[in-house]
Design an enzyme around this catalytic site. Structure first.
Site, PDB file in Angstrom:
ATOM      1  N   SER A 165       0.856  -1.188   0.000  1.00  0.00           N
ATOM      2  CA  SER A 165       0.000   0.000   0.000  1.00  0.00           C
ATOM      3  C   SER A 165       0.891   1.236   0.000  1.00  0.00           C
ATOM      4  O   SER A 165       1.981   1.214   0.595  1.00  0.00           O
ATOM      5  CB  SER A 165      -0.874   0.033   1.255  1.00  0.00           C
ATOM      6  OG  SER A 165      -1.562   1.265   1.357  1.00  0.00           O
ATOM      7  N   TYR A 190      -0.861  -1.189  10.273  1.00  0.00           N
ATOM      8  CA  TYR A 190      -1.122  -1.332   8.835  1.00  0.00           C
ATOM      9  C   TYR A 190       0.036  -0.752   8.036  1.00  0.00           C
ATOM     10  O   TYR A 190       0.591  -1.396   7.148  1.00  0.00           O
ATOM     11  CB  TYR A 190      -2.432  -0.615   8.496  1.00  0.00           C
ATOM     12  CG  TYR A 190      -2.863  -0.734   7.047  1.00  0.00           C
ATOM     13  CD1 TYR A 190      -3.612  -1.836   6.624  1.00  0.00           C
ATOM     14  CD2 TYR A 190      -2.552   0.253   6.106  1.00  0.00           C
ATOM     15  CE1 TYR A 190      -4.023  -1.953   5.299  1.00  0.00           C
ATOM     16  CE2 TYR A 190      -2.960   0.139   4.793  1.00  0.00           C
ATOM     17  CZ  TYR A 190      -3.700  -0.960   4.389  1.00  0.00           C
ATOM     18  OH  TYR A 190      -4.095  -1.073   3.073  1.00  0.00           O
TER      19      TYR A 190
END
Ligand SMILES: NC(=O)c1ccc[n+]([C@@H]2O[C@H](COP(=O)([O-])OP(=O)(O)OC[C@H]3O[C@@H](n4cnc5c(N)ncnc54)[C@H](O)[C@@H]3O)[C@@H](O)[C@H]2O)c1
Length: 281
Positions: free
Chosen positions: A150, A169
């Protein structure tokens, strides 16, 4: 005739969102699919994960393309469940050529002992490593592994600024980038490729939930979709709020195919120029 005729692809998080899109896109190129999804909830995630009905819809869409699919419920955090899911697919298909380690979560900030950080790293990093680990024994020269990172892992200071869920994350996705470079070098002599795709905001439920909205609008207690409409386009250099799953699937299909045969260890951004923009001061 497709680019992936006769190949078999293993896709995690395949019940919906990008994972379903990847499974269907690879099938449209001729691949048979081994699909897994958790089809259950994880405590610190404040939006619904996929259901078995979602997974059944992926099966329907792949079979509509006259491709075969073996779909199971499996949690990427639990390595033996992945081993069993791959074995179940190998029984009819007899081979594995493509691995797409896509399953992911964006936990909230819940838990008194950083449980959200643990859940994020368990799924978004260890889950990816488990997927690769159970697949490697079955791969031959020419195989292609694609993992999902990401741009959240590339944003300066994201790991420090966000709470436990967002930090976990971001750190997991950042670590994916190093993992790909290190392992790709080890796999290269066997002509097995490993690359990562790093999407910007993508139009799925992982984006459209209160915890991501809060990351974009920390000034609001309960931000809604309307509150982030203006903040989303500010992320990309191109004038769009987010990309669509198919934008990633097209790159997955390319990296899975012979067309990219000498690309390995690459961290590929699909971000509409997001990371070219200077960090906000
Ligand atoms: N949507 C975005 O803005 C965005 C941006 C960058 C990267 N990503 C990454 O893209 C990938 C796909 O996410 P998406 O956008 O399609 O979101 P999504 O929530 O629609 O799909 C994720 C899928 O993974 C499954 N899953 C979650 N935990 C699992 C587990 N432990 N085991 C097996 N399956 C599990 C979910 O049930 C769901 O079907 C993720 O790795 C995510 O981090 C998403």
């Amino acid at each position: 005739m497709g680019n992936l005729d006769g190949k078999v692809a293993f896709v995690t998080g395949a019940a919906r969102g990008q994972g379903r899109s990847h499974a269907v896109r690879l099938a449209s190129e001729g691949a048979d699919i081994i699909a897994v999804d958790i089809c259950d909830q994880i405590g610190t995630v404040n939006y619904p994960l996929a259901t078995s009905d979602d997974l059944a819809e992926t099966v329907r869409q792949v079979e509509k393309l006259d491709r075969r699919i073996v779909a199971s419920v499996a949690d990427v955090r639990i390595r033996h469940q992945l081993t069993e899911a791959v074995a179940e697919g190998l029984t009819p298909f007899g081979r594995l050529d493509i691995v797409v380690a896509n399953a992911g979560i964006y936990p909230g900030q819940g838990g008194s002992r950083c449980e959200a950080f643990i859940d994020a790293t368990d799924v978004d990093l260890i889950g990816v490593m488990n997927t690769v680990a159970v697949s490697l024994p079955h791969l031959q020269a020419g195989a292609s592994i694609i993992v999902t990172g990401s741009t959240a892992g590339m944003i300066e200071g994201a790991t420090e600024k966000l709470g436990p869920g967002g930090s976990g994350y971001s750190w997991a996705k950042q670590t994916i980038a190093r993992y790909v470079e290190a392992l790709a070098l080890q796999l290269a002599p066997q002509s097995i490729r490993l690359n990562a795709i790093h999407p910007t905001n993508c139009n799925t439920l992982l984006l459209h939930n209160i915890d991501v909205y809060k990351a974009f609008r920390p000034d609001l207690e309960e931000p809604t979709r309307e509150d982030v409409v203006d903040a989303f386009p500010a992320m990309q250099a191109m004038p769009i709020p987010y990309i669509e799953p198919i934008d990633i699937s097209n790159v997955v299909a390319f990296l899975a195919s012979e067309q990219s045969r000498y690309m390995t260890g690459v961290n590929l951004r699909v971000d509409a120029g997001a990371m070219l923009k200077p960090a906000p001061v």
